[in-house]
Design an enzyme around this catalytic site. Structure first.
Site, PDB file in Angstrom:
ATOM      1  N   CYS A   1       0.852  -1.182   0.000  1.00 46.43           N
ATOM      2  CA  CYS A   1       0.000   0.000   0.000  1.00 46.43           C
ATOM      3  C   CYS A   1       0.883   1.225   0.000  1.00 46.43           C
ATOM      4  O   CYS A   1       1.873   1.278   0.702  1.00 46.43           O
ATOM      5  CB  CYS A   1      -0.910   0.046   1.209  1.00 46.43           C
ATOM      6  SG  CYS A   1      -1.847   1.575   1.216  1.00 46.43           S
TER       7      CYS A   1
ATOM      8  N   SER B   1      -9.270  -4.001  -2.843  1.00 52.45           N
ATOM      9  CA  SER B   1      -9.589  -2.626  -3.259  1.00 52.45           C
ATOM     10  C   SER B   1      -8.365  -1.801  -3.643  1.00 52.45           C
ATOM     11  O   SER B   1      -8.416  -0.591  -3.655  1.00 52.45           O
ATOM     12  CB  SER B   1     -10.328  -1.911  -2.128  1.00 52.45           C
ATOM     13  OG  SER B   1      -9.415  -1.650  -1.080  1.00 52.45           O
ATOM     14  N   GLY B   2      -7.277  -2.463  -3.929  1.00 49.60           N
ATOM     15  CA  GLY B   2      -6.111  -1.716  -4.406  1.00 49.60           C
ATOM     16  C   GLY B   2      -5.331  -1.086  -3.285  1.00 49.60           C
ATOM     17  O   GLY B   2      -4.164  -1.344  -3.086  1.00 49.60           O
ATOM     18  N   CYS B   3      -6.000  -0.254  -2.512  1.00 54.55           N
ATOM     19  CA  CYS B   3      -5.343   0.326  -1.357  1.00 54.55           C
ATOM     20  C   CYS B   3      -6.380   0.637  -0.308  1.00 54.55           C
ATOM     21  O   CYS B   3      -7.453   1.120  -0.626  1.00 54.55           O
ATOM     22  CB  CYS B   3      -4.606   1.604  -1.716  1.00 54.55           C
ATOM     23  SG  CYS B   3      -3.896   2.371  -0.256  1.00 54.55           S
ATOM     24  N   ALA B   4      -6.094   0.349   0.933  1.00 54.45           N
ATOM     25  CA  ALA B   4      -7.148   0.360   1.936  1.00 54.45           C
ATOM     26  C   ALA B   4      -6.820   1.190   3.167  1.00 54.45           C
ATOM     27  O   ALA B   4      -7.491   1.094   4.165  1.00 54.45           O
ATOM     28  CB  ALA B   4      -7.451  -1.068   2.349  1.00 54.45           C
TER      29      ALA B   4
END
Lengths: 304, 304
Positions: free
Chosen positions: A129, B127-130
């Site tokens: 991330c 979600s890609g980045c959380a």
């Protein structure tokens, strides 16, 4: 986009309370609430406090951040936040901004995927991330920032703080809120308030972006401290001067000097200190002719 | 971990300036800088401003956030931040905290992967980045928070603010900084300051975690506003009372009432307002016997 032409500096310095394009709306029912409590003497106290709501900002399909905001102008807040974070760059066309009051979300839709989203995908693949990292890129673009050579008249500075302090606001109504004002000459144009200090600036950035306002002849006034983030935001917005009644941080001063931003702080009554971009100041007012700040307009602690 | 036993409330109410375990160090060369500028009269001004540095916090291999901080106690800041964000839960053993001044990073190492890291991985896949989402989980755990039934004497509240206002601090030295003080009875124990308001609270949380300090008989005093985030952090730290010289937000009051936290604001001289947890107050002081705030100790705007 249209560039708004305003002849603010031609207005009389005495009557600018009605010159606002956007002014605070202290009586708006959605922004404050009356709360019952007990005072120091044990007597019932009913006081007005500002609202504070979460607003989750999306860029297309990507959730970006949840901001705590008073809740007015969510569209300007989202646009300005993404712009000031460098997630929305020049040449990226905004197709729409959808605010959902019930879901407390605002989605900014662009024409195609933004470079930020691509970058995030890449970083996400590598480091799990990357929002931290990407937020860290905020100073990106500062090196090629050159700010216009505005003249800042001290008479305008004094006129602005007098007008702004007299402007009916949520601060005067309920306290515990920050204000930021976009100014031109001696005229305050847009006065935004928010529980989050940076939200007020972002809402102004969003308004400027939507209206296509030129930053070249503008000055930003804030009630908050002149920290690195405030200075960076102001510089990225292309505004050449930033004034505050509050103090400085060392890094804020350093960045202002690097990018050539005029930085004025501790502005109260006739007093102020200029720690960067002194060359822009036109000292056309006699400080001894400026009255000390009226006690009832003195901001106590809207500490954020 | 050791639980510190302190008999603060048995100390004389008049002499608590020396009672601090950690007090501000306004003369520390690394925390402030003298900067040259020009004042309102065009005279050279040399003023002391607070430092502000980026500090990137890692949890094991995971970059979490870059905080802007004055730079003291990076280890307490990192521990407290992760703890208050719910990223470091009970039962997770901290193996070490490594601060690198040159890299401006601090790495908190735990014994094995944290539930936060697992959660982040899962969300990242979907979600890609959380980080936004995970930060949004901050109120998680609040519902099962029950705060101890401390008695808060108004005589202690008055003694505390008198002592805290008289304490030599970076605020009095350079302004533009926030303070938070962990108190017991009428005794201020740990007084942290930071350019980031929440950093001051997180540094206290980190210190409490490291020292194994019980929150049950403590009160938190802050110069900042009583926003939702301040109230949530205080409640998650298990501290039953939060006092401030500044104002409230509506959601801050709401949350305080939900979790049963005593919330006291607008505390200046003899004045204050209690908007939640009134039942904890023991009104053993006569407000009319309390002097109004000494002007030179009155905080103007350390607005953040």
């Amino acid at each position: 986009m249209p560039i708004l032409q305003l002849e603010g500096s031609q207005l009389a310095k005495t009557d600018n309370l009605n010159a606002y394009i956007i002014a605070p709306d202290p009586k708006a029912p959605r922004l404050t609430r009356a709360v019952d409590g007990v005072d120091h003497d044990g007597n019932p106290a009913n006081i007005s406090v500002v609202e504070e709501r979460p607003l989750t900002i999306f860029l297309n399909g990507q959730e970006i951040v949840t901001a705590m905001t008073i809740g007015d102008y969510p569209d300007y807040l989202a646009l300005g936040f993404l712009r000031n974070q460098g997630m929305l760059k020049d040449g990226e066309t905004v197709k729409g901004v959808d605010y959902d009051e019930d879901l407390e979300t605002v989605v900014v839709r662009t024409d195609g995927e933004t470079t930020y989203e691509e970058k995030l995908k890449k970083k996400t693949r590598t480091s799990g991330c990357a929002v931290g990292t990407v937020f860290g890129d905020m100073m990106e673009g500062l090196e090629d920032t050159t700010l216009p050579d505005l003249r800042v008249k001290t008479s305008d500075l004094y006129a602005l703080s007098a007008t702004i302090n007299r402007t009916p606001s949520l601060y005067l109504e309920a306290g515990a809120i920050h204000g930021t004002v976009l100014c031109q000459g001696d005229r305050p144009l847009v006065y935004m308030e928010d529980v989050g200090r940076h939200n007020a600036v972002d809402k102004i950035a969003g308004w400027m972006l939507s209206e296509g306002i030129s930053p070249d002849d503008k000055l930003l006034y804030t009630t908050g401290r002149l920290t690195s983030e405030m200075v960076i935001k102001t510089a990225l917005m292309g505004i050449p001067a930033l004034a505050s009644r509050s103090g400085f941080t060392a890094w804020g001063v350093e960045i202002a000097r690097e990018v050539g931003l005029t930085l004025i702080g501790r502005m109260r009554g006739r007093r102020f200190v200029c720690l960067a971009g002194e060359e822009r100041l036109v000292r056309d007012a006699d400080p001894s002719s400026i009255p000390e700040e009226d006690k009832k307009h003195r901001r106590k602690s809207a500490d954020a």
